[in-house]
Design an enzyme around this catalytic site. Structure first.
Site, PDB file in Angstrom:
ATOM      1  N   LYS A 107       0.906  -1.149   0.000  1.00 54.07           N
ATOM      2  CA  LYS A 107       0.000   0.000   0.000  1.00 54.07           C
ATOM      3  C   LYS A 107       0.952   1.207   0.000  1.00 54.07           C
ATOM      4  CE  LYS A 107      -2.662   3.398   1.416  1.00 54.07           C
ATOM      5  NZ  LYS A 107      -1.565   4.333   1.635  1.00 54.07           N
TER       6      LYS A 107
ATOM      7  N   GLY B  37       5.015   3.234  11.181  1.00 48.70           N
ATOM      8  CA  GLY B  37       4.264   4.486  11.215  1.00 48.70           C
ATOM      9  C   GLY B  37       3.764   4.781  12.614  1.00 48.70           C
ATOM     10  N   SER B  38       2.568   5.369  12.675  1.00 49.29           N
ATOM     11  CA  SER B  38       2.046   5.844  13.964  1.00 49.29           C
ATOM     12  C   SER B  38       1.422   4.706  14.790  1.00 49.29           C
ATOM     13  CB  SER B  38       0.957   6.895  13.705  1.00 49.29           C
ATOM     14  OG  SER B  38      -0.120   6.294  13.010  1.00 49.29           O
TER      15      SER B  38
ATOM     16  N   GLY C 229      -2.231   4.274  13.555  1.00 47.78           N
ATOM     17  CA  GLY C 229      -2.344   3.504  12.305  1.00 47.78           C
ATOM     18  C   GLY C 229      -2.016   2.034  12.537  1.00 47.78           C
ATOM     19  N   GLY C 230      -0.909   1.792  13.228  1.00 47.14           N
ATOM     20  CA  GLY C 230      -0.472   0.405  13.474  1.00 47.14           C
ATOM     21  C   GLY C 230      -1.518  -0.380  14.252  1.00 47.14           C
TER      22      GLY C 230
ATOM     23  N   GLU D 238       5.880  -1.438  13.590  1.00 47.60           N
ATOM     24  CA  GLU D 238       6.920  -0.718  14.325  1.00 47.60           C
ATOM     25  C   GLU D 238       6.400   0.697  14.455  1.00 47.60           C
ATOM     26  OE1 GLU D 238       9.401   1.893  14.641  1.00 47.60           O
ATOM     27  OE2 GLU D 238      10.652   1.121  13.012  1.00 47.60           O
TER      28      GLU D 238
ATOM     29  N   CYS E 279      12.066   7.320  14.283  1.00 48.94           N
ATOM     30  CA  CYS E 279      11.468   6.533  15.369  1.00 48.94           C
ATOM     31  C   CYS E 279      12.450   6.387  16.525  1.00 48.94           C
ATOM     32  CB  CYS E 279      11.042   5.168  14.846  1.00 48.94           C
ATOM     33  SG  CYS E 279      12.322   4.374  13.895  1.00 48.94           S
TER      34      CYS E 279
ATOM     35  N   GLU F 298       5.284  10.374  22.622  1.00 44.80           N
ATOM     36  CA  GLU F 298       6.112  10.907  21.547  1.00 44.80           C
ATOM     37  C   GLU F 298       5.539  12.190  20.934  1.00 44.80           C
ATOM     38  OE1 GLU F 298       6.152   8.279  18.120  1.00 44.80           O
ATOM     39  OE2 GLU F 298       8.027   9.106  17.377  1.00 44.80           O
TER      40      GLU F 298
HETATM   41  P1  NAP Z   1       0.727   6.661   9.581  1.00 46.49           P
HETATM   42  O1  NAP Z   1      -0.234   7.769   9.618  1.00 46.49           O
HETATM   43  O2  NAP Z   1       0.619   5.644  10.636  1.00 46.49           O
HETATM   44  O3  NAP Z   1       0.593   5.985   8.121  1.00 46.49           O
HETATM   45  C1  NAP Z   1       1.419   4.892   7.712  1.00 46.49           C
HETATM   46  C2  NAP Z   1       0.708   4.131   6.593  1.00 46.49           C
HETATM   47  O4  NAP Z   1      -0.434   3.440   7.123  1.00 46.49           O
HETATM   48  C3  NAP Z   1       0.137   5.026   5.486  1.00 46.49           C
HETATM   49  O5  NAP Z   1       0.211   4.332   4.261  1.00 46.49           O
HETATM   50  C4  NAP Z   1      -1.294   5.228   5.896  1.00 46.49           C
HETATM   51  O6  NAP Z   1      -2.152   5.501   4.805  1.00 46.49           O
HETATM   52  C5  NAP Z   1      -1.633   3.874   6.513  1.00 46.49           C
HETATM   53  N1  NAP Z   1      -2.635   3.955   7.568  1.00 46.49           N
HETATM   54  C6  NAP Z   1      -2.580   4.696   8.703  1.00 46.49           C
HETATM   55  N2  NAP Z   1      -3.671   4.501   9.459  1.00 46.49           N
HETATM   56  C7  NAP Z   1      -4.447   3.603   8.802  1.00 46.49           C
HETATM   57  C8  NAP Z   1      -5.717   3.013   9.059  1.00 46.49           C
HETATM   58  N3  NAP Z   1      -6.407   3.301  10.154  1.00 46.49           N
HETATM   59  N4  NAP Z   1      -6.222   2.135   8.155  1.00 46.49           N
HETATM   60  C9  NAP Z   1      -5.533   1.848   7.032  1.00 46.49           C
HETATM   61  N5  NAP Z   1      -4.335   2.392   6.727  1.00 46.49           N
HETATM   62  C10 NAP Z   1      -3.800   3.258   7.592  1.00 46.49           C
HETATM   63  O7  NAP Z   1       2.224   7.191   9.634  1.00 46.49           O
HETATM   64  P2  NAP Z   1       2.937   8.339   8.815  1.00 46.49           P
HETATM   65  O8  NAP Z   1       2.035   8.887   7.756  1.00 46.49           O
HETATM   66  O9  NAP Z   1       4.215   7.781   8.376  1.00 46.49           O
HETATM   67  O10 NAP Z   1       3.227   9.477   9.861  1.00 46.49           O
HETATM   68  C11 NAP Z   1       2.260   9.977  10.761  1.00 46.49           C
HETATM   69  C12 NAP Z   1       2.745   9.824  12.186  1.00 46.49           C
HETATM   70  O11 NAP Z   1       3.307   8.529  12.378  1.00 46.49           O
HETATM   71  C13 NAP Z   1       3.862  10.768  12.544  1.00 46.49           C
HETATM   72  O12 NAP Z   1       3.376  12.000  12.963  1.00 46.49           O
HETATM   73  C14 NAP Z   1       4.552   9.989  13.642  1.00 46.49           C
HETATM   74  O13 NAP Z   1       3.947  10.197  14.873  1.00 46.49           O
HETATM   75  C15 NAP Z   1       4.397   8.560  13.288  1.00 46.49           C
HETATM   76  N6  NAP Z   1       5.557   7.932  12.623  1.00 46.49           N
HETATM   77  C16 NAP Z   1       6.246   6.946  13.239  1.00 46.49           C
HETATM   78  C17 NAP Z   1       7.297   6.346  12.595  1.00 46.49           C
HETATM   79  C18 NAP Z   1       8.075   5.242  13.192  1.00 46.49           C
HETATM   80  O14 NAP Z   1       9.220   5.116  12.878  1.00 46.49           O
HETATM   81  N7  NAP Z   1       7.485   4.374  13.946  1.00 46.49           N
HETATM   82  C19 NAP Z   1       7.650   6.711  11.325  1.00 46.49           C
HETATM   83  C20 NAP Z   1       6.917   7.692  10.696  1.00 46.49           C
HETATM   84  C21 NAP Z   1       5.870   8.282  11.364  1.00 46.49           C
HETATM   85  P3  NAP Z   1      -2.049   6.910   4.014  1.00 46.49           P
HETATM   86  O15 NAP Z   1      -0.823   6.810   3.139  1.00 46.49           O
HETATM   87  O16 NAP Z   1      -3.293   6.961   3.178  1.00 46.49           O
HETATM   88  O17 NAP Z   1      -1.956   7.993   5.025  1.00 46.49           O
END
Ligand code: NAP
Length: 529
Positions: free
Chosen positions: A184, A241-242, A245-246, A265, A302, A394
């Site tokens: 995705k 990611g977040s 989301g995770g 993660e 992260c 965080e």
């Molecule tokens: P994210 O919002 O968690 O998104 C990561 C991926 O998952 C994207 O492709 C997103 O889709 C998808 N997604 C998220 N929520 C979903 C749901 N409920 N159902 C289906 N798919 C979902 O992370 P991000 O965009 O990378 O960054 C946003 C926040 O994540 C940051 O502000 C930070 O807090 C955190 N983050 C953490 C890390 C880490 O290393 N763990 C890395 C980056 C970010 P879309 O592409 O359509 O948005």
């Protein structure tokens, strides 16, 4: 290379949906011209059917051929050339030098997996030969090895457009193990995802891999990701990611008729504990090193050190002054997306407004670019920290909270409140470490990587790296997402009982034709049976 903007369903491009979205240049707040087609539910079904069929064939492709495929991916990625780096720079705002390093890391990751599967011992083959005359009952011949599980769904992260995205830390091990991958694409860098997907498809075709070994779908919302996770043909999920989301994807996967593993993660605050003697002996260098780590990549890692614990001491004043100076010198930097920037300031401002929190430094250097973050650090007493779990979480960006404790006991109590972390750092002289075994034990229990006198940013790709940790830093603390052991997320063990030698996989045959290390009757050896 032209950006297609279409969904990659195996070797075919598909754009059935009228709904499209565009990618965005965060440093200029402008859209780029290409349109990306959101996948339809029918396209999701077609993709998963193809992936399921491809699994039957790909899981039987010899490891040497899969390794050729991985190396071909590295060649095709490099062949895209500077265009790939420039597109990534536009879509993420990350500096070109950083992106060049990240692409090299991605190539290195894929190459390491090619080497791992070419050597072959990673399958943990074990053989216990039969004892037909054992009393009171004969013992069967039993042989075991790791095998692939099926199509793996991968959600790349926004902050690593190469190393944790389309050809990143989940795709490499999933393909290496013999599983088709369905991506995705992250909506924040669809163009760089498209160029990378084209490179992977070329590599797959060039090395004769089955159609469907790799697919990639677009969506600027959550429907496609959810449909992929819920599809019965999906067998595991890799996510970076977040926490929000995770955990949403984790819940979906658990509610399926057949629950599947989600290896998410989700980042952490990576606490650093500095003990007084070490602080006294390293005051200036520590301030500089910490400021560098907190603000590296606009704090969008992260492994960003979000919490620093100290005990009141004579050196603390000098440390705070140096730390403040170092932070004030840091130039603003473009954040990955307008949403991440907005969220950074919202969370930072809310945290700084909490009881007892005071701003120590807020760099306020002017910039013409858009979506800039300014580095900032705040401080709070140990007592207020312990009383308020809201400030333990965080803030994704260049921010860190200094927690100033009255005593060792207060520091231990503050650290004991923390949830699971990717890393924890202890900065201490050797004799101080020996003096506080409870602190060492407490930190050890909450982290996946325990660092001595160093900062958490910088994740080496090597077998001894563990990048994962107790919940909520990841959903399964037993597994790493970096290094060769990350392949263990996408396999399962299978035993063969009393099979004829000629019918067994090569890894388990008596002659050991692949020459791999095996555990034969409890002895690790490469010898034939
Ligand atoms: P994210 O919002 O968690 O998104 C990561 C991926 O998952 C994207 O492709 C997103 O889709 C998808 N997604 C998220 N929520 C979903 C749901 N409920 N159902 C289906 N798919 C979902 O992370 P991000 O965009 O990378 O960054 C946003 C926040 O994540 C940051 O502000 C930070 O807090 C955190 N983050 C953490 C890390 C880490 O290393 N763990 C890395 C980056 C970010 P879309 O592409 O359509 O948005």
């Amino acid at each position: 290379m032209d950006i297609s903007g279409k969904n990659f369903i195996g070797y075919s491009l598909s754009s059935e949906n009228k709904h499209t979205f565009k990618s965005y240049v965060p440093a200029q707040n402008i859209e780029l011209p290409e349109e990306f087609h959101t996948a339809t539910q029918e396209e999701v079904s077609r993709t998963m059917k193809l992936a399921k069929d491809a699994f039957n064939e790909y899981s039987r492709v010899p490891a040497s051929k899969r390794a050729d495929f991985l190396i071909a991916i590295t060649e095709e990625i490099l062949a895209v050339g500077d265009e790939l780096l420039e597109r990534a720079h536009l879509e993420t705002g990350l500096p070109l030098a950083r992106l060049q390093g990240e692409r090299a890391r991605t190539i290195n990751q894929l190459t390491q997996f090619a080497e791992l599967i070419r050597e072959g011992s990673w399958v943990e083959a074990s053989v216990d030969t039969a004892i037909p005359d054992r009393l009171p009952a004969p013992k069967s011949d039993l042989r075991k090895m790791l095998i692939p599980i099926g199509p793996v769904i991968v959600f790349g992260s926004s902050n690593f457009p190469f190393a944790y995205s389309v050809a990143g830390v989940d795709t490499g091990p999933a393909l290496a193990a013999g599983n088709p991958v369905v991506i995705k694409a992250h909506a924040a860098h669809p163009g760089v995802s498209d160029l990378t997907a084209q490179a992977i498809v070329k590599a797959a075709q060039r090395t004769g891999m089955p159609d469907g070994v790799f697919s990639m779908l677009y969506d600027d919302g959550y429907e496609v990701g959810a449909a992929l996770v819920k599809h019965p043909a999906s067998k595991a999920v890799g996510f970076t990611g977040s926490i929000k989301g995770g955990m949403a994807l984790y819940k979906m996967a658990q509610e399926r008729d057949e629950p599947i593993s989600v290896f998410a993660e989700m980042g952490s605050v990576n606490p650093i504990v500095i003990l007084p003697e070490y602080l006294e002996n390293n005051t200036q260098e520590l301030a500089k090193t910490l400021a560098g780590s907190v603000t590296l990549g606009a704090g969008q890692f992260c492994t960003n050190p979000g919490l620093v614990f100290v005990i009141k001491s004579e050196s603390l004043h000098a440390f705070e002054a140096s730390y403040k100076n170092e932070i004030l010198k840091v130039a603003p930097a473009t954040m990955l997306t307008a949403g991440i920037k907005k969220n950074f300031y919202k969370l930072r401002d809310e945290l700084v407004a909490e009881t007892g929190v005071s701003e120590l430094a807020f760099s306020n250097i002017a910039s013409d670019a858009e979506n800039q973050s300014q580095a900032s650090v705040a401080s709070v007493s140990g007592k207020d920290f312990i009383a308020n779990p809201k400030i333990h979480e965080e803030v994704f960006g260049p921010f860190s909270l200094l927690v100033v404790c009255e005593s060792y006991e207060e520091l231990l109590s503050a650290v004991s409140q923390l949830r699971g972390q990717l890393t924890a750092s202890l900065m201490a002289e050797a004799q101080e470490t020996l003096k506080y075994p409870a602190l060492v034990q407490t930190l050890s229990q909450i982290c996946g990587r325990f660092i001595m006198n160093g900062v958490p940013t910088g994740v080496e790709v090597c077998p001894s790296m563990h990048h994962g940790g107790p919940f909520p830093s990841s959903t399964d603390a037993r597994f790493t997402s970096v290094g060769r052991h990350s392949i263990l997320r996408f396999v399962r063990p299978q035993s063969y009982q009393d099979w004829d030698d000629s019918l067994l996989p090569d890894e388990l045959k008596n002659a050991n034709p692949l020459g791999i290390f095996r555990l034969v009757n409890n002895e690790t050896t490469k010898r034939k049976i």
